[in-house]
Write a protein that holds these residues in place. Structure first.
Motif, mmCIF file in Angstrom:
data_model
loop_
_atom_site.group_PDB
_atom_site.id
_atom_site.type_symbol
_atom_site.label_atom_id
_atom_site.label_comp_id
_atom_site.label_asym_id
_atom_site.label_seq_id
_atom_site.Cartn_x
_atom_site.Cartn_y
_atom_site.Cartn_z
ATOM 1 N N ARG A 17 17.088 -107.455 -61.553
ATOM 2 C CA ARG A 17 18.217 -107.080 -62.417
ATOM 3 C C ARG A 17 19.540 -107.225 -61.675
ATOM 4 O O ARG A 17 20.519 -107.745 -62.233
ATOM 5 C CB ARG A 17 18.056 -105.630 -62.889
ATOM 6 N N ASN A 18 19.595 -106.784 -60.425
ATOM 7 C CA ASN A 18 20.841 -106.891 -59.665
ATOM 8 C C ASN A 18 21.236 -108.344 -59.452
ATOM 9 O O ASN A 18 22.419 -108.703 -59.558
ATOM 10 C CB ASN A 18 20.690 -106.183 -58.319
ATOM 11 N N LEU B 24 20.416 -110.838 -61.388
ATOM 12 C CA LEU B 24 20.850 -111.343 -62.687
ATOM 13 C C LEU B 24 22.274 -110.904 -63.014
ATOM 14 O O LEU B 24 23.086 -111.694 -63.506
ATOM 15 C CB LEU B 24 19.897 -110.848 -63.780
ATOM 16 N N ARG B 25 22.575 -109.651 -62.754
ATOM 17 C CA ARG B 25 23.908 -109.143 -63.070
ATOM 18 C C ARG B 25 24.990 -109.895 -62.308
ATOM 19 O O ARG B 25 26.069 -110.161 -62.836
ATOM 20 C CB ARG B 25 23.976 -107.649 -62.760
ATOM 21 N N ARG B 26 24.693 -110.217 -61.045
ATOM 22 C CA ARG B 26 25.679 -110.983 -60.268
ATOM 23 C C ARG B 26 25.889 -112.371 -60.871
ATOM 24 O O ARG B 26 27.021 -112.852 -60.934
ATOM 25 C CB ARG B 26 25.209 -111.105 -58.817
ATOM 26 N N LEU C 70 25.331 -113.243 -64.021
ATOM 27 C CA LEU C 70 25.807 -113.200 -65.417
ATOM 28 C C LEU C 70 27.129 -112.476 -65.568
ATOM 29 O O LEU C 70 27.636 -112.351 -66.702
ATOM 30 C CB LEU C 70 24.748 -112.528 -66.292
ATOM 31 N N ASP C 71 27.695 -112.002 -64.477
ATOM 32 C CA ASP C 71 28.934 -111.238 -64.539
ATOM 33 C C ASP C 71 30.034 -112.030 -65.240
ATOM 34 O O ASP C 71 30.308 -113.188 -64.892
ATOM 35 C CB ASP C 71 29.389 -110.868 -63.123
ATOM 36 N N ASP D 205 17.606 -104.901 -69.248
ATOM 37 C CA ASP D 205 19.062 -105.079 -69.365
ATOM 38 C C ASP D 205 19.495 -105.647 -70.711
ATOM 39 O O ASP D 205 20.668 -105.949 -70.903
ATOM 40 C CB ASP D 205 19.565 -105.993 -68.238
ATOM 41 N N VAL E 284 19.045 -108.547 -72.046
ATOM 42 C CA VAL E 284 19.575 -109.903 -71.940
ATOM 43 C C VAL E 284 18.682 -110.835 -72.754
ATOM 44 O O VAL E 284 17.450 -110.800 -72.626
ATOM 45 C CB VAL E 284 19.598 -110.371 -70.469
#
Length: 459
Positions: free
Chosen positions: A20-21, A23-25, A27-28, A55, A57
């Motif tokens: 998840r972390n 991915l977040r970076r 997809l930010d 998340d 997504v």
């Protein structure tokens, strides 16, 4: 369970959190992103899907056996901005990708299935539909405290995806294993994993069941339910399994309905594919004698199909009151059980894989040595159906390599399960009174030929 080692919830949560972390970076700053996932049956695919579900997504599932052309088409029309390969590595996207898709709700899954247009279609399944299907399964089959479900199907199939979703919903164990390094099903290894990891639940297509019966007449003692779907299971196969003590249950479903529509219940006398699941309405419209068209409605129904062009509005093939035409023929008995008797469309289901004849025919006639072709499904005890083709050659057929040359052509355009395994070369295709190619006559030619050319153009 991962390779015989039990992964607890704490460790799984850590692995999902890391994904998840990451991915977040990536997809930010993106609005309503879509992530492509090569939907195998390994632990990395499960962790990636759990991270995306957590998340909310949206994601599009890519079949691991697709060719590069098939994969790129799915990524482009879904508007995916990332693609996770098997093993968790990022793949290079085709140049037109990463535009997003405003028609896809946040947290939705896009699962491709064959339609009637000659190309696989992306069915958009919202998050609420996934949950509704998981709840309906729980009410139908129930859960035991020690249940463990083997991920025996690729997650690119709705059947494999729903194993992950159901087990997440019920907080039960997903067991990974039973497939060769290539990703293909291995009956012997599956039986070994079932026994080693005390698997209680198993989902198979008829081809897989036939191979399991060849490998072992008696089931491992831990199994309490084997759901048989993905294609019509021959009655003789199901009877042979039951005689051997296998706890098999016929089920009928579609990608568009998050897998199950109807399933046999424990304790019921076998017959048909069972009664519709809670929350799923089924009707048979315009009955013609015994069989009519099967239509479904309910909370587990999909939103629609992706358009043929990136970013296009969803195609919503529903009647005004929400009914969806499955394209299959069947009947509802007085006991409420659904019986599926055939397919209205020409779609072929081989080993649980959907094959659209128009797509295969289009690929065949792209080759300069082919003038015309008719692709049909041939009944097969192991595969359910195999793909057969009647071919009219063009000038230059032999100089281009004949069927071997055609096989090389198809190898870069179609997944292996879509390529014909049985061929007949004729001067002209049989034509029905309507002027259209007579598919039934083509199937008879292949069935009755004393020496069809088998496998020569498999690629």
């Amino acid at each position: 369970m991962d390779g015989g080692r039990e992964v607890g919830w704490a460790e799984l949560a850590q692995r999902v959190a890391r994904t998840r972390n990451a991915l977040r970076r990536r997809l930010d700053g993106l609005t309503a992103p879509v992530v492509a996932v090569v939907g195998g049956a390994g632990p990395e695919a499960v962790v990636t899907l759990l991270a995306l579900l957590e998340d909310r997504v949206s994601f599009v599932l890519v079949h691991p056996r697709w060719t590069r052309a098939e994969r790129d088409r799915a990524i482009v029309i879904a508007g995916a901005c990332l693609c996770f390969e098997s093993g968790g590595a990022l793949a290079t996207l085709p140049a037109p990708a990463a535009i997003g898709n405003p028609s896809v709700r946040r947290g939705a899954a896009i699962v491709f299935t064959s339609g009637t247009t000659g190309q696989p279609r992306g069915a958009v399944v919202r998050r609420a539909a996934l949950r509704a299907s998981a709840r309906a399964h729980a009410e139908t089959m129930g859960w035991s405290a020690d249940d463990r479900w083997l991920l025996s199907l690729p997650t690119a199939h709705v059947g494999g995806l729903m194993i992950v979703v159901r087990c997440l919903h019920a907080r039960r164990t997903v067991v990974v294993g039973g497939r060769r390094a290539s990703g293909s099903f291995d009956a012997g290894e599956t039986l070994r994993v079932v026994e080693r990891d005390r698997v209680t639940l198993l989902s198979v297509v008829p081809t897989m069941l036939a191979r399991l019966l060849q490998a072992s007449r008696r089931p491992p003692p831990s199994l309490r339910a084997v759901l048989v779907g993905g294609a019509g299971a021959p009655a003789a196969l199901m009877e042979r399994a039951r005689e051997g003590g296998w706890p098999v249950f016929a089920t009928y479903g579609l990608t568009e309905t998050c897998s199950q529509v109807a399933t046999e219940r424990p304790g019921e006398t076998p017959g048909g594919v069972g009664t519709p699941l809670p929350g799923v309405e089924v009707r048979v419209s315009a009955p013609d004698g015994f069989a009519g068209t099967i239509q479904v409605r309910g909370d587990a129904l999909f939103d629609g199909y992706l358009g043929a062009e990136p970013g296009a509005p969803l195609e919503r093939p529903f009647e005004a009151d929400g009914w969806f035409d499955t394209g299959d023929l069947g009947a509802l008995g007085e006991d409420g059980r659904l019986r599926v008797v055939g397919r209205r469309s020409d779609r072929i289901v081989s080993g649980g894989e959907n094959v659209d004849p128009a797509e295969v025919e289009a690929a065949v006639v792209e080759w300069p040595g082919a003038a015309a072709a008719c692709v049909v499904g041939l009944e097969d005890e192991e595969w359910g159906e195999t793909v057969g083709a009647v071919l009219v050659p063009a000038a230059g057929f032999e100089s281009l390599g004949g069927l071997a040359g055609l096989g090389r052509h198809l190898g870069g355009r179609l997944a292996g399960f879509k390529r014909p395994r049985c061929w007949m070369v004729v001067d002209r295709l049989p034509v029905a009174a309507s002027g259209k190619v007579d598919r039934s006559a083509c199937a008879r030619l292949l069935d009755e030929s004393p020496s069809p050319q088998a496998g020569e153009a498999a690629g």
